[in-house]
Design a protein around this motif. Structure first.
Motif, PDB file in Angstrom:
ATOM      1  N   UNK A   1      19.760   2.308   4.825  1.00  0.00           N
ATOM      2  CA  UNK A   1      18.948   2.446   3.615  1.00  0.00           C
ATOM      3  C   UNK A   1      19.480   1.599   2.465  1.00  0.00           C
ATOM      4  N   UNK A   2      20.798   1.431   2.403  1.00  0.00           N
ATOM      5  CA  UNK A   2      21.370   0.541   1.387  1.00  0.00           C
ATOM      6  C   UNK A   2      20.918  -0.894   1.635  1.00  0.00           C
ATOM      7  N   UNK A   3      21.032  -1.343   2.885  1.00  0.00           N
ATOM      8  CA  UNK A   3      20.596  -2.696   3.218  1.00  0.00           C
ATOM      9  C   UNK A   3      19.113  -2.889   2.961  1.00  0.00           C
ATOM     10  N   UNK A   4      18.333  -1.861   3.258  1.00  0.00           N
ATOM     11  CA  UNK A   4      16.881  -1.927   3.074  1.00  0.00           C
ATOM     12  C   UNK A   4      16.514  -2.145   1.612  1.00  0.00           C
ATOM     13  N   UNK A   5      17.029  -1.307   0.739  1.00  0.00           N
ATOM     14  CA  UNK A   5      16.660  -1.399  -0.682  1.00  0.00           C
ATOM     15  C   UNK A   5      17.206  -2.674  -1.308  1.00  0.00           C
ATOM     16  N   UNK A   6      18.471  -2.994  -1.043  1.00  0.00           N
ATOM     17  CA  UNK A   6      19.051  -4.187  -1.657  1.00  0.00           C
ATOM     18  C   UNK A   6      18.492  -5.462  -1.026  1.00  0.00           C
ATOM     19  N   UNK A   7      18.085  -5.393   0.239  1.00  0.00           N
ATOM     20  CA  UNK A   7      17.398  -6.536   0.847  1.00  0.00           C
ATOM     21  C   UNK A   7      16.048  -6.781   0.202  1.00  0.00           C
ATOM     22  N   UNK A   8      15.347  -5.697  -0.137  1.00  0.00           N
ATOM     23  CA  UNK A   8      14.080  -5.831  -0.880  1.00  0.00           C
ATOM     24  C   UNK A   8      14.319  -6.443  -2.250  1.00  0.00           C
TER      25      UNK A   8
ATOM     26  N   UNK B   1       8.818   4.788  -1.539  1.00  0.00           N
ATOM     27  CA  UNK B   1       8.408   4.465  -2.909  1.00  0.00           C
ATOM     28  C   UNK B   1       9.369   3.472  -3.554  1.00  0.00           C
ATOM     29  N   UNK B   2      10.653   3.718  -3.413  1.00  0.00           N
ATOM     30  CA  UNK B   2      11.649   2.857  -4.062  1.00  0.00           C
ATOM     31  C   UNK B   2      11.586   1.441  -3.502  1.00  0.00           C
ATOM     32  N   UNK B   3      11.547   1.301  -2.184  1.00  0.00           N
ATOM     33  CA  UNK B   3      11.543  -0.040  -1.592  1.00  0.00           C
ATOM     34  C   UNK B   3      10.299  -0.820  -2.005  1.00  0.00           C
ATOM     35  N   UNK B   4       9.149  -0.156  -2.054  1.00  0.00           N
ATOM     36  CA  UNK B   4       7.920  -0.847  -2.471  1.00  0.00           C
ATOM     37  C   UNK B   4       8.006  -1.296  -3.922  1.00  0.00           C
ATOM     38  N   UNK B   5       8.566  -0.440  -4.779  1.00  0.00           N
ATOM     39  CA  UNK B   5       8.730  -0.814  -6.189  1.00  0.00           C
ATOM     40  C   UNK B   5       9.690  -1.987  -6.348  1.00  0.00           C
ATOM     41  N   UNK B   6      10.802  -1.931  -5.613  1.00  0.00           N
ATOM     42  CA  UNK B   6      11.794  -3.008  -5.702  1.00  0.00           C
ATOM     43  C   UNK B   6      11.210  -4.310  -5.186  1.00  0.00           C
ATOM     44  N   UNK B   7      10.461  -4.231  -4.114  1.00  0.00           N
ATOM     45  CA  UNK B   7       9.829  -5.422  -3.547  1.00  0.00           C
ATOM     46  C   UNK B   7       8.890  -6.075  -4.561  1.00  0.00           C
TER      47      UNK B   7
ATOM     48  N   UNK C   1       0.868  -1.186   0.000  1.00  0.00           N
ATOM     49  CA  UNK C   1       0.000   0.000   0.000  1.00  0.00           C
ATOM     50  C   UNK C   1       0.900   1.229   0.000  1.00  0.00           C
ATOM     51  N   UNK C   2       1.333   1.648  -1.177  1.00  0.00           N
ATOM     52  CA  UNK C   2       2.338   2.692  -1.284  1.00  0.00           C
ATOM     53  C   UNK C   2       1.865   4.007  -0.697  1.00  0.00           C
ATOM     54  N   UNK C   3       0.596   4.350  -0.875  1.00  0.00           N
ATOM     55  CA  UNK C   3       0.101   5.623  -0.339  1.00  0.00           C
ATOM     56  C   UNK C   3       0.172   5.646   1.186  1.00  0.00           C
TER      57      UNK C   3
ATOM     58  N   UNK D   1      10.882  -4.270  -9.430  1.00  0.00           N
ATOM     59  CA  UNK D   1      11.672  -3.269 -10.145  1.00  0.00           C
ATOM     60  C   UNK D   1      13.138  -3.352  -9.736  1.00  0.00           C
ATOM     61  N   UNK D   2      14.042  -3.062 -10.654  1.00  0.00           N
ATOM     62  CA  UNK D   2      15.452  -2.947 -10.305  1.00  0.00           C
ATOM     63  C   UNK D   2      15.654  -1.611  -9.586  1.00  0.00           C
ATOM     64  N   UNK D   3      16.579  -1.579  -8.612  1.00  0.00           N
ATOM     65  CA  UNK D   3      16.730  -0.362  -7.804  1.00  0.00           C
ATOM     66  C   UNK D   3      16.954   0.912  -8.609  1.00  0.00           C
ATOM     67  N   UNK D   4      17.842   0.895  -9.592  1.00  0.00           N
ATOM     68  CA  UNK D   4      18.125   2.119 -10.346  1.00  0.00           C
ATOM     69  C   UNK D   4      16.861   2.614 -11.038  1.00  0.00           C
ATOM     70  N   UNK D   5      16.130   1.717 -11.667  1.00  0.00           N
ATOM     71  CA  UNK D   5      14.893   2.091 -12.335  1.00  0.00           C
ATOM     72  C   UNK D   5      13.865   2.591 -11.328  1.00  0.00           C
ATOM     73  N   UNK D   6      13.852   1.991 -10.139  1.00  0.00           N
ATOM     74  CA  UNK D   6      12.883   2.396  -9.121  1.00  0.00           C
ATOM     75  C   UNK D   6      13.127   3.836  -8.674  1.00  0.00           C
ATOM     76  N   UNK D   7      14.378   4.235  -8.553  1.00  0.00           N
ATOM     77  CA  UNK D   7      14.662   5.622  -8.179  1.00  0.00           C
ATOM     78  C   UNK D   7      14.159   6.578  -9.259  1.00  0.00           C
ATOM     79  N   UNK D   8      14.375   6.218 -10.503  1.00  0.00           N
ATOM     80  CA  UNK D   8      13.919   7.076 -11.597  1.00  0.00           C
ATOM     81  C   UNK D   8      12.404   7.202 -11.587  1.00  0.00           C
ATOM     82  N   UNK D   9      11.711   6.096 -11.379  1.00  0.00           N
ATOM     83  CA  UNK D   9      10.253   6.114 -11.374  1.00  0.00           C
ATOM     84  C   UNK D   9       9.705   6.844 -10.147  1.00  0.00           C
ATOM     85  N   UNK D  10      10.373   6.665  -9.001  1.00  0.00           N
ATOM     86  CA  UNK D  10       9.905   7.323  -7.782  1.00  0.00           C
ATOM     87  C   UNK D  10      10.004   8.837  -7.906  1.00  0.00           C
ATOM     88  N   UNK D  11      11.087   9.306  -8.507  1.00  0.00           N
ATOM     89  CA  UNK D  11      11.261  10.751  -8.654  1.00  0.00           C
ATOM     90  C   UNK D  11      10.230  11.359  -9.597  1.00  0.00           C
ATOM     91  N   UNK D  12       9.746  10.570 -10.532  1.00  0.00           N
ATOM     92  CA  UNK D  12       8.673  11.046 -11.410  1.00  0.00           C
ATOM     93  C   UNK D  12       7.403  11.339 -10.611  1.00  0.00           C
TER      94      UNK D  12
END
Length: 300
Positions: free
Chosen positions: A267-274, A173-179, A143-145, A182-193
């Motif tokens: 935060x690195x462990x969080x995103x890459x763990x996802x 946003x990024x962690x939910x997308x990665x979970x 539930x991203x919102x 999504x790949x992390x780099x792409x997730x950052x790009x999409x989250x910033x949008x």
């Protein structure tokens, strides 16, 4: 439950415990001289702010993250409540024998003066306030919102600056997308949008992404080893992007870069763990983490 949720939470706590021994040691030659390449948890002999701690324990960031995790579990269910969290957070610091940073001191003073949790936060632009959001993924990974709302609220309680709150939203946003694949780099790009108003954050994320081919220690030294988002955010993005497929290496390179390795590492462990779980982490790291079984119990 997606098993990577548990792994992401464990990875974040492991990253903090791994950082403890050299947290806020800015002169990396001191780390080299004492340990060479540090690949294990150690007692904080070099870290002057954490001398009350022992090997496998947490910095004050990790301790606050644990309070958030504990506050999610309550008699009637499992969710985030700002008032419940704020009371648990204040209880932590009522008799705390670890280091207390300036944002925490100011927030406690604001509470004492009568502020409510929505208005108690210091005007701090340190990344540590946003780094605490990790346990919220247990409640809101799908539930991203709701995740964004809770992440922003828990951060603002102690770090009530636009940039700190935007960082909390970004990593939610990024962690939910990665979970969700999504790949992390792409997730950052999409989250910033989804965050067009966060122009300062966007520039810092771009700096981090563009640095991923560079040597980590040199890149983080140039961007800044400090707690402030100006240096800590691009440094964290660098670690996630450069070591997208190697969580262990990311966490080691993080502590070898010196400075505020805890916020970056969490935060690195969080995103890459996802992203890919924690199968690549040494089992000894989990065994050495004092609160390992407690964290598993709270998750289950």
């Amino acid at each position: 439950m997606n098993p990577n949720i548990k792994d992401a939470i464990l990875a974040a706590f492991v990253a903090d415990a791994l950082s403890l021994g050299v947290h806020w040691v800015y002169n990396t030659s001191e780390i080299d001289a004492k340990y060479g390449r540090l690949e294990n948890m150690v007692k904080p002999e070099l870290a002057p702010y954490h001398t009350s701690k022992d090997k496998g324990e947490f910095t004050h960031y990790g301790d606050q993250m644990m309070v958030l995790l504990e506050s999610l579990v309550h008699g009637s269910g499992f969710d985030f409540d700002l008032n419940r969290f704020s009371q648990a957070w204040r209880n932590l610091f009522s008799a705390y024998d670890g280091y207390m940073d300036q944002a925490s001191k100011e927030t406690l003073a604001n509470f004492k003066a009568g502020s409510q949790p929505e208005t108690s936060g210091a005007i701090s632009m340190d990344l540590g306030g946003a780094a605490r959001i990790v346990p919220l993924i247990l409640c809101y990974g799908d539930d991203i919102d709701a995740f964004v709302k809770a992440a922003r609220a828990q951060t603002a309680m102690t770090h009530n600056s636009a940039q700190a709150i935007e960082c909390a939203e970004l990593f939610a946003r990024v962690s939910a997308m990665v979970l969700n694949g999504a790949k992390p780099i792409k997730a950052f790009e999409r989250a910033l949008e989804k965050m067009p108003e966060a122009q300062k954050i966007q520039a810092l994320v771009q700096t981090g992404l563009e640095s991923r081919s560079q040597d980590t220690r040199k890149a983080i030294a140039r961007m800044g080893q400090m707690c402030a988002i100006e240096g800590a955010l691009p440094a964290t993005i660098h670690l996630i992007a450069k070591y997208e497929n190697n969580l262990k290496e990311a966490l080691i390179e993080n502590i070898m870069a010196g400075g505020d390795s805890s916020a970056r590492g969490i935060l690195t462990g969080f995103v890459l763990g996802c992203y890919k779980g924690i199968d690549t982490l040494p089992k000894q790291w989990l065994a050495d983490m004092t609160a390992h079984e407690k964290i598993l119990g709270l998750i289950h």
